[in-house]
Design a protein around this motif. Structure first.
Motif, PDB file in Angstrom:
ATOM      1  N   PRO A 255       8.829  -8.770  -2.832  1.00  0.00           N
ATOM      2  CA  PRO A 255       8.832  -7.255  -3.133  1.00  0.00           C
ATOM      3  C   PRO A 255       7.498  -6.720  -3.168  1.00  0.00           C
ATOM      4  O   PRO A 255       6.652  -7.247  -3.667  1.00  0.00           O
ATOM      5  N   HIS A 256       7.135  -5.457  -2.343  1.00  0.00           N
ATOM      6  CA  HIS A 256       6.110  -5.041  -2.189  1.00  0.00           C
ATOM      7  C   HIS A 256       6.268  -3.585  -1.511  1.00  0.00           C
ATOM      8  O   HIS A 256       7.164  -3.399  -0.835  1.00  0.00           O
ATOM      9  N   LEU A 257       5.137  -2.863  -1.226  1.00  0.00           N
ATOM     10  CA  LEU A 257       5.220  -1.603  -0.496  1.00  0.00           C
ATOM     11  C   LEU A 257       4.519  -1.583   0.634  1.00  0.00           C
ATOM     12  O   LEU A 257       3.061  -2.049   0.633  1.00  0.00           O
ATOM     13  N   HIS A 258       4.988  -1.448   1.593  1.00  0.00           N
ATOM     14  CA  HIS A 258       4.303  -1.552   2.877  1.00  0.00           C
ATOM     15  C   HIS A 258       4.004  -0.178   3.298  1.00  0.00           C
ATOM     16  O   HIS A 258       4.820   0.679   3.435  1.00  0.00           O
ATOM     17  N   LEU A 259       2.593   0.112   3.398  1.00  0.00           N
ATOM     18  CA  LEU A 259       2.072   1.524   3.473  1.00  0.00           C
ATOM     19  C   LEU A 259       1.519   1.973   4.900  1.00  0.00           C
ATOM     20  O   LEU A 259       0.588   1.072   5.281  1.00  0.00           O
TER      21      LEU A 259
END
Length: 282
Positions: A255-259
């Motif tokens: 899980p992570h946010l790719h920006l």
């Protein structure tokens, strides 16, 4: 035939006027024989003499007898109509050139004072209006600046995170170089809008998993990828407004946010220096 005229008085005209004597019940006695003669005959045809004092009386009597009561009344002049005396002030002003000149000077002074007061009133109103317009313009300018600051204000998309990958890295699970910045966080961690803008796209996007695309006022696109859920799928948003949650959808290892940051909707650039230029240090 015997004459009945009384002879002239021996004393002459100075003795007074001699009138005809007429006999009557209460009149004088009949003249004697000595009253008759040539002189008496001559005097019988003369008009009786009048004294000077009797002439005015005879003249008034003759006029009264001629005009009669009605004529006399009509000859009397009618009474003149009453005339109100005019106000003495105008007469005095018109009669005295000095007073008239003083009145004109005073009138001019009053007119000039009234004009000056009206000019001052209009000028004061204009100044007040100008001040109000300037104040309104200043308020609008301040509001515009505040809005610009809000629009330019940015915030980091995740509050509790660690950076797990940077722009330009390579790895076996990426087909190409890494195109964004990864904010590793637990699934369900809130994801916030980076700045004020409009969500122009939201939904499934292949290897990106669930993705939200926000367009900033200058046309820059911000991509939020690998979301577990989408909270705001369209419309305007403000900086710091929650739009989704961290997840592990698409091509990921955790899980992570790719920006990603794409100026003008074009190719991606390194998010770290872009954020640092705007006062943010991820």
């Amino acid at each position: 035939m015997a004459s009945t005229h009384t002879p002239a008085h021996p004393a002459g005209p100075a003795a007074g006027t001699q009138l005809l004597d007429h006999p009557g019940p209460d009149g004088p006695e009949s003249p004697g024989p000595e009253s008759f003669g040539p002189e008496a005959e001559t005097n019988r045809h003369r008009m009786p003499r009048q004294t000077r004092g009797a002439s005015p009386l005879l003249g008034v009597t003759a006029v009264a007898a001629t005009l009669g009561a009605t004529g006399f009344a009509s000859a009397t002049p009618a009474a003149a109509p009453a005339v109100e005396a005019p106000d003495e002030s105008p007469v005095a002003l018109s009669a005295d050139p000095g007073l008239a000149l003083a009145a004109r000077i005073q009138q001019q002074a009053d007119s000039q004072r009234t004009a000056a007061e009206e000019t001052a009133r209009v000028q004061a109103a204009q100044e007040a209006e100008a001040k109000a317009a300037a104040k309104e313009a200043e308020a609008k300018r301040a509001a515009a600046e505040a809005e610009a600051k809000r629009a330019a204000a940015l915030t980091l998309p995740v509050k509790d995170y660690r950076l797990s990958a940077h722009y330009g890295q390579s790895a076996r699970y990426w087909a190409n170089l890494h195109t964004g910045l990864d904010f590793a966080a637990d699934t369900g961690t809130p994801v916030y809008a980076l700045g004020q803008g409009t969500i122009t796209s939201a939904g499934w996007s292949g290897s990106y998993g669930y993705r939200i695309v926000e367009t900033l006022p200058d046309g820059t696109e911000i991509w939020y990828c690998h979301l577990s859920s989408i909270i705001k799928g369209s419309g305007g948003v403000t900086a710091g407004q929650q739009i989704g949650k961290v997840g592990a959808t698409g091509n990921v290892t955790g899980p992570h946010l790719h920006l990603e940051v794409r100026p003008g909707g074009g190719a991606p650039v390194d998010p770290e220096p872009w954020l640092q230029q705007r006062g943010l240090t991820p």
